[in-house]
Design a protein around this motif. Sequence first.
Motif, PDB file in Angstrom:
ATOM      1  N   ARG A  94      14.832  11.777 -16.948  1.00 54.09           N
ATOM      2  CA  ARG A  94      13.627  11.726 -17.781  1.00 54.09           C
ATOM      3  C   ARG A  94      12.783  12.991 -17.641  1.00 54.09           C
ATOM      4  O   ARG A  94      12.204  13.479 -18.606  1.00 54.09           O
ATOM      5  N   GLY A  95      12.718  13.486 -16.440  1.00 55.06           N
ATOM      6  CA  GLY A  95      11.876  14.650 -16.189  1.00 55.06           C
ATOM      7  C   GLY A  95      10.427  14.365 -16.552  1.00 55.06           C
ATOM      8  O   GLY A  95       9.872  13.340 -16.133  1.00 55.06           O
ATOM      9  N   GLU A  96       9.810  15.250 -17.339  1.00 53.44           N
ATOM     10  CA  GLU A  96       8.399  15.070 -17.699  1.00 53.44           C
ATOM     11  C   GLU A  96       8.219  14.314 -19.009  1.00 53.44           C
ATOM     12  O   GLU A  96       7.105  14.146 -19.500  1.00 53.44           O
ATOM     13  N   GLY A  97       9.325  13.847 -19.596  1.00 52.85           N
ATOM     14  CA  GLY A  97       9.228  13.114 -20.868  1.00 52.85           C
ATOM     15  C   GLY A  97       8.587  11.749 -20.663  1.00 52.85           C
ATOM     16  O   GLY A  97       8.879  11.053 -19.688  1.00 52.85           O
ATOM     17  N   GLY A  98       7.728  11.385 -21.601  1.00 49.43           N
ATOM     18  CA  GLY A  98       7.075  10.079 -21.527  1.00 49.43           C
ATOM     19  C   GLY A  98       6.421   9.769 -22.850  1.00 49.43           C
ATOM     20  O   GLY A  98       6.579  10.529 -23.824  1.00 49.43           O
ATOM     21  N   LYS A 123       0.842  -1.202   0.000  1.00 50.31           N
ATOM     22  CA  LYS A 123       0.000   0.000   0.000  1.00 50.31           C
ATOM     23  C   LYS A 123       0.870   1.242   0.000  1.00 50.31           C
ATOM     24  O   LYS A 123       1.988   1.224   0.518  1.00 50.31           O
ATOM     25  N   GLY A 124       0.370   2.321  -0.570  1.00 44.87           N
ATOM     26  CA  GLY A 124       1.078   3.593  -0.559  1.00 44.87           C
ATOM     27  C   GLY A 124       0.337   4.600   0.280  1.00 44.87           C
ATOM     28  O   GLY A 124      -0.886   4.501   0.458  1.00 44.87           O
ATOM     29  N   THR A 125       1.060   5.545   0.814  1.00 47.09           N
ATOM     30  CA  THR A 125       0.430   6.692   1.477  1.00 47.09           C
ATOM     31  C   THR A 125       1.000   7.942   0.826  1.00 47.09           C
ATOM     32  O   THR A 125       2.179   7.964   0.459  1.00 47.09           O
ATOM     33  N   TRP A 126       0.197   8.958   0.607  1.00 46.09           N
ATOM     34  CA  TRP A 126       0.667  10.177  -0.065  1.00 46.09           C
ATOM     35  C   TRP A 126       1.491  11.032   0.880  1.00 46.09           C
ATOM     36  O   TRP A 126       1.091  11.291   2.019  1.00 46.09           O
ATOM     37  N   LEU A 127       2.627  11.468   0.378  1.00 45.57           N
ATOM     38  CA  LEU A 127       3.483  12.400   1.101  1.00 45.57           C
ATOM     39  C   LEU A 127       3.407  13.709   0.309  1.00 45.57           C
ATOM     40  O   LEU A 127       3.982  13.813  -0.776  1.00 45.57           O
ATOM     41  N   LYS A 128       2.661  14.676   0.804  1.00 46.63           N
ATOM     42  CA  LYS A 128       2.425  15.907   0.022  1.00 46.63           C
ATOM     43  C   LYS A 128       3.672  16.778   0.001  1.00 46.63           C
ATOM     44  O   LYS A 128       4.215  17.098   1.060  1.00 46.63           O
ATOM     45  N   VAL A 129       4.128  17.154  -1.215  1.00 46.03           N
ATOM     46  CA  VAL A 129       5.311  18.014  -1.373  1.00 46.03           C
ATOM     47  C   VAL A 129       4.986  19.098  -2.403  1.00 46.03           C
ATOM     48  O   VAL A 129       4.062  18.947  -3.211  1.00 46.03           O
ATOM     49  N   ASP A 130       5.774  20.170  -2.424  1.00 47.55           N
ATOM     50  CA  ASP A 130       5.586  21.238  -3.423  1.00 47.55           C
ATOM     51  C   ASP A 130       6.462  21.003  -4.645  1.00 47.55           C
ATOM     52  O   ASP A 130       6.136  21.436  -5.742  1.00 47.55           O
ATOM     53  N   GLU A 131       7.590  20.348  -4.476  1.00 42.65           N
ATOM     54  CA  GLU A 131       8.499  20.075  -5.590  1.00 42.65           C
ATOM     55  C   GLU A 131       8.924  18.613  -5.531  1.00 42.65           C
ATOM     56  O   GLU A 131       9.094  18.060  -4.446  1.00 42.65           O
ATOM     57  N   LEU A 132       9.122  18.040  -6.743  1.00 47.04           N
ATOM     58  CA  LEU A 132       9.629  16.658  -6.827  1.00 47.04           C
ATOM     59  C   LEU A 132      11.101  16.701  -7.182  1.00 47.04           C
ATOM     60  O   LEU A 132      11.582  17.696  -7.754  1.00 47.04           O
ATOM     61  N   ASP A 133      11.844  15.659  -6.889  1.00 40.42           N
ATOM     62  CA  ASP A 133      13.274  15.636  -7.224  1.00 40.42           C
ATOM     63  C   ASP A 133      13.449  15.607  -8.741  1.00 40.42           C
ATOM     64  O   ASP A 133      12.544  15.189  -9.474  1.00 40.42           O
ATOM     65  N   GLU A 134      14.616  16.085  -9.215  1.00 39.97           N
ATOM     66  CA  GLU A 134      14.873  16.119 -10.661  1.00 39.97           C
ATOM     67  C   GLU A 134      15.423  14.788 -11.128  1.00 39.97           C
ATOM     68  O   GLU A 134      16.183  14.137 -10.411  1.00 39.97           O
ATOM     69  N   THR A 135      15.032  14.382 -12.349  1.00 40.72           N
ATOM     70  CA  THR A 135      15.521  13.124 -12.917  1.00 40.72           C
ATOM     71  C   THR A 135      15.935  13.354 -14.363  1.00 40.72           C
ATOM     72  O   THR A 135      15.579  14.374 -14.966  1.00 40.72           O
TER      73      THR A 135
END
Length: 160
Positions: free
Chosen positions: A144-148, A130-142
């Motif tokens: 791939r970024g937003e490419g998909g 199971k997952g629980t949401w951890l609310k953040v304002d920014e995600l780490d950089e990768t």
Amino acid sequence: MPSTPSPNPSIPIPVKRLPHFEGLELPAYATDGAAGMDVLAAEDVTLAPGARHAVATGIAVAIPHGFEIQVRPRSGLALKHGITVPNTPGTIDSDYRGEVKVILINHGVEAFDVRRGDRIAQLVVAQVTKGTWLKVDELDETQRGEGGFGSTGGVVALGN
Ligand SMILES: O=c1ccn([C@H]2C[C@H](O)[C@@H](COP(=O)(O)OP(=O)(O)OP(=O)(O)O)O2)c(=O)[nH]1
Ligand SMILES: [Mg+2]
């Protein structure tokens, strides 16, 4: 030296055989190393091309909390007849007590007869994290970024 295969972990799953299960076999692993138990149809149904149906299996289960059963297609039926599971992998929740059904769809060009006792799909027991949401304002950089959705290239092999 041949390695000794380690035994698969296995959990007991209470299973109720419904009245129309009479004369059928419980889902079973076809070989020692099979990932899924082949499950039998508990009814006759003819699927016209394009048609789908929730096929009865005659069983209801009480999957232990923390596990699920996935309903997956059989490759032989898919390849030879275009018969598959449209919601694959189907999800049987641990708190579901109704009859396990296998939704089949006929992607073939000919009508397909499902006969009571036919092995129509396979059931894979899997652990659920199971997952629980951890609310953040920014995600780490990768990288791939937003490419998909094909951003890394098409079907041509890398290097060509
Ligand atoms: O192939 C399947 C898929 C689902 N089910 C049963 C067991 C599962 O626990 C329940 C709900 O399935 P799912 O969550 O996929 O469907 P839903 O459309 O979200 O329905 P619900 O609102 O009942 O959760 O239906 C089956 O018997 N076979
Ligand atoms: Mg649901």
